[in-house]
Design an enzyme around this catalytic site. Sequence first.
Site, mmCIF file in Angstrom:
data_model
loop_
_atom_site.group_PDB
_atom_site.id
_atom_site.type_symbol
_atom_site.label_atom_id
_atom_site.label_comp_id
_atom_site.label_asym_id
_atom_site.label_seq_id
_atom_site.Cartn_x
_atom_site.Cartn_y
_atom_site.Cartn_z
ATOM 1 N N LYS A 167 46.117 43.285 41.673
ATOM 2 C CA LYS A 167 45.796 42.556 43.082
ATOM 3 C C LYS A 167 46.979 42.905 44.013
ATOM 4 O O LYS A 167 47.969 42.650 43.772
ATOM 5 C CB LYS A 167 45.942 41.209 42.616
ATOM 6 C CG LYS A 167 44.902 40.691 41.491
ATOM 7 C CD LYS A 167 43.395 40.996 42.230
ATOM 8 C CE LYS A 167 42.577 40.510 41.219
ATOM 9 N NZ LYS A 167 41.078 40.602 41.642
ATOM 10 N N ASP A 196 42.728 45.820 44.337
ATOM 11 C CA ASP A 196 42.157 44.889 45.029
ATOM 12 C C ASP A 196 42.805 43.950 45.862
ATOM 13 O O ASP A 196 43.650 43.190 45.703
ATOM 14 C CB ASP A 196 41.736 44.015 43.704
ATOM 15 C CG ASP A 196 40.605 43.039 44.308
ATOM 16 O OD1 ASP A 196 40.268 42.825 45.594
ATOM 17 O OD2 ASP A 196 40.169 41.996 43.608
ATOM 18 N N GLU A 220 39.312 47.928 46.465
ATOM 19 C CA GLU A 220 38.394 46.943 46.742
ATOM 20 C C GLU A 220 38.534 45.747 47.751
ATOM 21 O O GLU A 220 39.807 45.298 48.003
ATOM 22 C CB GLU A 220 38.443 45.905 45.403
ATOM 23 C CG GLU A 220 37.351 44.607 45.220
ATOM 24 C CD GLU A 220 37.230 44.076 44.081
ATOM 25 O OE1 GLU A 220 36.778 43.038 44.008
ATOM 26 O OE2 GLU A 220 37.498 44.824 42.947
ATOM 27 N N ASP A 243 33.401 42.899 47.813
ATOM 28 C CA ASP A 243 33.242 41.742 46.760
ATOM 29 C C ASP A 243 33.161 40.557 47.972
ATOM 30 O O ASP A 243 31.824 40.142 48.101
ATOM 31 C CB ASP A 243 34.400 41.515 46.121
ATOM 32 C CG ASP A 243 34.365 40.364 45.075
ATOM 33 O OD1 ASP A 243 33.419 39.681 45.095
ATOM 34 O OD2 ASP A 243 35.308 40.086 44.374
ATOM 35 N N LYS A 267 28.541 38.641 41.825
ATOM 36 C CA LYS A 267 29.100 37.447 41.207
ATOM 37 C C LYS A 267 28.137 36.291 41.300
ATOM 38 O O LYS A 267 28.143 35.818 42.398
ATOM 39 C CB LYS A 267 30.460 37.034 41.794
ATOM 40 C CG LYS A 267 31.772 38.059 41.564
ATOM 41 C CD LYS A 267 32.871 37.709 42.038
ATOM 42 C CE LYS A 267 33.941 38.757 41.721
ATOM 43 N NZ LYS A 267 35.015 38.445 42.188
#
Length: 371
Positions: A167, A196, A220, A243, A267
Amino acid sequence: MSVKITHITCWSLPIPLLKPYFLRGGRTRIDALDSTLIRVDTDAGIVGWGEACPWGERYLPAHARGVRAGLATIAPDLIGESPLGLDHINRVMDAALPGHLYVKSGLDIACWDILGKVAGLPLWQLFGGDAAHPVEVNGSVSSMDPDEMAEALLACSARGVRTHSVKLGDQNPALDIDRIRAVDAVLPKGERITWDANRGWTPGVALQVLNATNTTHWAEQPCETVEECALVASRVRNPIMLDECLHSFDDHQRAWSLRAAQGVKIKPGRIGGLTRARQLRDFGLNVGWQMHIEGLGGCGLEHMAILHLASATPDSHRLASWPGDDLVDIEICNGTGARTINGVLTPNTTPGHGTTPDEAALGDPVAIYED
């Protein structure tokens, strides 16, 4: 076989994290989850289970109390409907409550569970799989100091995890560059990373960070919108994964037309359940995307259901799947929920998704909907 929905029962399940989790360079903190467990009963005596668990209150435009408020609007309209017609069930839910896809995901999963039990087949087979293929775990390293993040990645690797979501997303480019260099320096051979940002960068910051290092791992959701991510994708060496900016089929089509990404995260908890997720998985197969198919946290029920779809996705297009089981300490599903073993997840082989919670451990339901 004629099957009708007779009751829909809901529970609230608090799930504290073992330690705080940080996103967007540390600006978003998550301490606990609030999951909603859903049981759908039918006149045939067949029961389906679903779960809806937003990843905290601040990650997406979705929150647990919103799930339960939305269920109060949708659930009465499903009483008397057949859970076996998943497209019809989704049309009924959309008519009862436009939008709010995250509210519908648990109901959709429960109906898929019933369909699998009626058919006598596990969901991976209904999704086109030939076997219960194991799926690699996508480990998760939250935003911390660079050295702490390097240690966290090595701890994931020691548990058998070979794919890591690291992250980033700080407003200070230099700090994220240091994080990338520290983590990349300790990455064991043969393992892979997704950097990400969780939409935390502007395009200019994303270009500074990604082009300042030699890493060619996935990047990401560098920015907020599909268009901003497309700009970044045209100016970096990294393949781009999208995402949080993808909610609808139109979003995915726009991302493809703008050449904004080479992969996506699907998701079901965000996009309305397994019915829509299967459609988007098939779109991804047709346009050549690689995909992470995963949940948003919870007690392991939702992710086991999602794991069936991931397992049925060809190896060439399937990346890893994140169950979040390393961040919580809860056992509600009698050992049938998604749990990491030696860096992989394997779907159940019993009909439906194969996960049943211990109702005694759930306590009293917060709502029951019936005719």
